[in-house]
Write a protein that holds these residues in place. Structure first.
Motif, short mmCIF file in Angstrom:
data_model
loop_
_atom_site.label_atom_id
_atom_site.label_comp_id
_atom_site.label_asym_id
_atom_site.label_seq_id
_atom_site.Cartn_x
_atom_site.Cartn_y
_atom_site.Cartn_z
N PHE A 50 0.83 -1.21 0.00
CA PHE A 50 0.00 0.00 0.00
C PHE A 50 0.87 1.26 0.00
CE2 PHE A 50 -4.16 -1.65 2.21
CZ PHE A 50 -4.40 -2.47 1.12
N ALA A 51 2.20 1.09 -0.06
CA ALA A 51 3.11 2.24 -0.03
C ALA A 51 3.47 2.72 -1.44
CB ALA A 51 4.38 1.89 0.74
N GLY A 52 3.56 1.78 -2.35
CA GLY A 52 3.84 2.13 -3.74
C GLY A 52 5.16 2.84 -3.95
N GLY A 53 6.16 2.51 -3.12
CA GLY A 53 7.44 3.18 -3.27
C GLY A 53 7.35 4.67 -3.03
N ILE A 54 6.44 5.08 -2.14
CA ILE A 54 6.09 6.48 -1.85
C ILE A 54 5.47 7.12 -3.11
CG2 ILE A 54 6.75 8.63 -0.72
CD1 ILE A 54 9.28 7.33 0.25
N ALA A 55 4.37 6.53 -3.54
CA ALA A 55 3.58 7.05 -4.67
C ALA A 55 4.34 6.98 -5.99
CB ALA A 55 3.08 8.47 -4.39
N VAL A 56 5.27 6.05 -6.11
CA VAL A 56 6.09 5.91 -7.31
C VAL A 56 5.57 4.81 -8.23
CG1 VAL A 56 8.36 5.16 -8.11
CG2 VAL A 56 8.18 6.88 -6.32
N ASN A 57 5.26 3.66 -7.68
CA ASN A 57 4.92 2.48 -8.49
C ASN A 57 3.47 2.55 -8.95
OD1 ASN A 57 7.53 1.33 -8.07
ND2 ASN A 57 6.87 0.71 -6.04
N ALA A 58 3.21 3.48 -9.86
CA ALA A 58 1.83 3.74 -10.30
C ALA A 58 1.19 2.52 -10.93
CB ALA A 58 1.81 4.91 -11.29
N LEU A 59 1.99 1.68 -11.55
CA LEU A 59 1.47 0.48 -12.21
C LEU A 59 1.94 -0.78 -11.52
CD1 LEU A 59 1.99 1.76 -15.86
CD2 LEU A 59 -0.18 1.54 -14.64
N GLY A 60 2.25 -0.65 -10.25
CA GLY A 60 2.68 -1.81 -9.48
C GLY A 60 4.11 -2.20 -9.83
N HIS A 61 4.44 -3.42 -9.48
CA HIS A 61 5.80 -3.94 -9.69
C HIS A 61 5.84 -4.86 -10.90
CE1 HIS A 61 7.19 -2.54 -5.68
NE2 HIS A 61 5.94 -2.78 -5.34
N ALA A 62 6.95 -4.78 -11.62
CA ALA A 62 7.23 -5.71 -12.73
C ALA A 62 6.12 -5.72 -13.78
CB ALA A 62 7.47 -7.12 -12.18
N HIS A 63 5.57 -4.56 -14.06
CA HIS A 63 4.52 -4.50 -15.09
C HIS A 63 5.13 -4.95 -16.42
CE1 HIS A 63 1.52 -2.98 -17.87
NE2 HIS A 63 0.72 -2.75 -16.84
N PRO A 64 4.51 -5.89 -17.09
CA PRO A 64 5.15 -6.47 -18.29
C PRO A 64 5.43 -5.46 -19.39
CG PRO A 64 2.87 -7.23 -18.04
CD PRO A 64 3.25 -6.56 -16.77
N GLU A 65 4.57 -4.47 -19.57
CA GLU A 65 4.82 -3.49 -20.63
C GLU A 65 5.95 -2.53 -20.27
OE1 GLU A 65 1.59 -1.95 -23.06
OE2 GLU A 65 0.18 -3.06 -21.80
N LEU A 66 6.12 -2.23 -18.99
CA LEU A 66 7.26 -1.42 -18.57
C LEU A 66 8.56 -2.21 -18.69
CD1 LEU A 66 6.03 0.58 -15.44
CD2 LEU A 66 5.70 1.04 -17.87
N GLN A 67 8.50 -3.48 -18.33
CA GLN A 67 9.69 -4.32 -18.50
C GLN A 67 10.13 -4.35 -19.95
OE1 GLN A 67 10.08 -8.18 -16.40
NE2 GLN A 67 7.97 -7.82 -15.72
N LEU A 68 9.16 -4.52 -20.85
CA LEU A 68 9.48 -4.61 -22.26
C LEU A 68 10.06 -3.31 -22.78
CD1 LEU A 68 9.42 -6.32 -24.83
CD2 LEU A 68 7.09 -5.48 -25.25
#
Length: 406
Positions: free
Chosen positions: A44-62
């Motif tokens: 629920f911390a989201g990296g202090i409002a950073v991880n807007a799309l959660g972790h390891a989002h496949p499209e961001l990885q790509l």
């Protein structure tokens, strides 16, 4: 073969500016992380409002992988395709005509404040250098931005501080009006204070600041480092309020976890930061540009922004129901997925304890001072993750109510 590292190594090797949790996350997907022992945590911390799309989002990885195979870094003597595309995305989506890229929110705010003073000098107003900011604000940790922040605990040990900065109470338009004069070059404000307690501005306050800045020829700077990139349910919070700033700063969620920041402004103001007047080695890095472009593409969709507002209701309704059982909160407030729970008189000063006990329950949360628990999860966190996370949060709160300690 490398030897294993542990949380205890932090205490021996790292400058002690942080007091991190007692576990070390090593893997994450969506809104769930796992530590070195394989234990799971809902985020629920989201990296202090950073991880807007959660972790390891496949499209961001790509996006990152594809760019990493092409071009990593050139420095500011050259430009690159990903950052040009991201600049155009931001211009098309906002009021801005020009973008300056950097690495963090502090750098974006530093650039904004320097722009305000330089614009005044360039126009012949050499004494027009005053900056008005607000109590409990947070604008970064550089000497200039920590001085603009209205939290003396973060600045008092680094005096002498940059001069010409005055502070008014947040949401107090009359107090701000008393400070804004013809010698004011800028007013800097967070539409929603994050670190200062998750305090949303009133529409009247922001509208009044816009009118005062217009009257006195001052720039209105919106610090949207924490409130931007969909966090409030609008792409940027100024859209929620219908008040357009002269300069907007953005970072955190812009890179979705990859470090980047940006300052957005108009054509006429951008001209004052001419060649050599400001810069950064890493800002506008191709890797950051590629990831940021994909983040903006995915977040700036009607269904995602509507989903933020829907998730706000999931949280608030469940927290209100929980409070009926525990009687722990004075107020539950915020916009979108930036939510603060202010503890009532019986639990003052217990936010850090709740944070620590939540971690024991397998939940990552934030605080905003000693009395406020803060949530800034992924904008696409699933309903089962929200429900399970709130079950864990209630267990932590109930433990505090029953007198638990660390």
């Amino acid at each position: 073969m490398q030897r294993p590292v542990t949380r205890q190594d932090f205490d021996q090797w790292i400058v002690p500016t942080y007091a991190p949790a007692n576990f070390v996350p090593v893997k994450a997907e969506g809104s769930t992380l796992w530590d070195q022992q394989g234990r799971s945590y809902i985020d629920f911390a989201g990296g202090i409002a950073v991880n807007a799309l959660g972790h390891a989002h496949p499209e961001l990885q790509l996006a990152l992988q594809q760019q990493a195979a092409k071009l990593w870094h050139t420095g500011n003597g050259y430009t690159n395709e990903p950052v040009l595309r991201l600049a155009k995305q931001l211009i098309d989506a906002t009021f801005a005509d020009r973008v300056f890229f950097c690495n963090s929110g502090a750098e974006a705010n530093e650039a904004a404040l320097k722009l305000a003073r330089k614009a005044a000098v360039d126009r012949g107003f050499t004494q027009k250098n005053g900056i008005v900011a607000f109590d409990h604000a947070f604008h970064g940790r550089t000497l200039f931005t920590v001085s603009a922040g209205g939290q003396p605990a973060y600045s008092k040990d680094f005096a002498p501080l940059p001069a010409g900065i005055a502070h008014a109470p947040y949401n107090d338009l009359a107090a701000a009006a008393a400070l804004i004069t013809p010698q004011t070059c800028a007013v800097i404000v967070e539409p929603v204070q994050g670190e200062g307690g998750v305090n949303p501005a009133t529409p009247t306050f922001l509208q009044g600041l816009r009118e005062l800045c217009d009257r006195h020829g001052a720039l209105l700077i919106f610090d949207e480092v924490q409130s931007g990139v969909g966090r409030t349910g609008s792409l940027y919070a100024y859209m929620h309020y219908g008040v357009t700033p002269d300069v907007l700063t953005t970072a955190k969620a812009l890179g979705g976890g990859f470090p980047m920041g940006a300052m957005l402004t108009t054509e006429s103001l951008a001209a004052h930061l001419n060649v050599g007047s400001h810069g950064t080695t890493y800002g506008g890095n191709p890797l950051a540009g590629a990831v940021g472009g994909k983040v903006l593409e995915l977040v700036n969709r009607p269904e995602v922004l509507a989903g933020v507002k829907e998730r706000h209701q999931w949280f608030v309704e469940a927290l209100q129901a929980m409070d009926q059982r525990l009687k722990m909160f004075k107020e539950i407030r915020g916009l979108g997925l930036l939510i603060g729970c202010e503890l009532n008189q019986n639990y003052r000063g217990k936010a850090k304890l709740i944070n620590q006990l939540a971690a024991r329950e397998g939940l990552m949360i934030l605080i905003a001072g000693a009395d406020i628990v803060r949530f800034a999860p992924s904008l696409i966190i699933t309903q089962p993750e929200v429900q399970e996370g709130l079950v864990r949060f209630e267990r932590a709160c109930r433990a505090v109510a029953e007198g638990a300690s660390i």
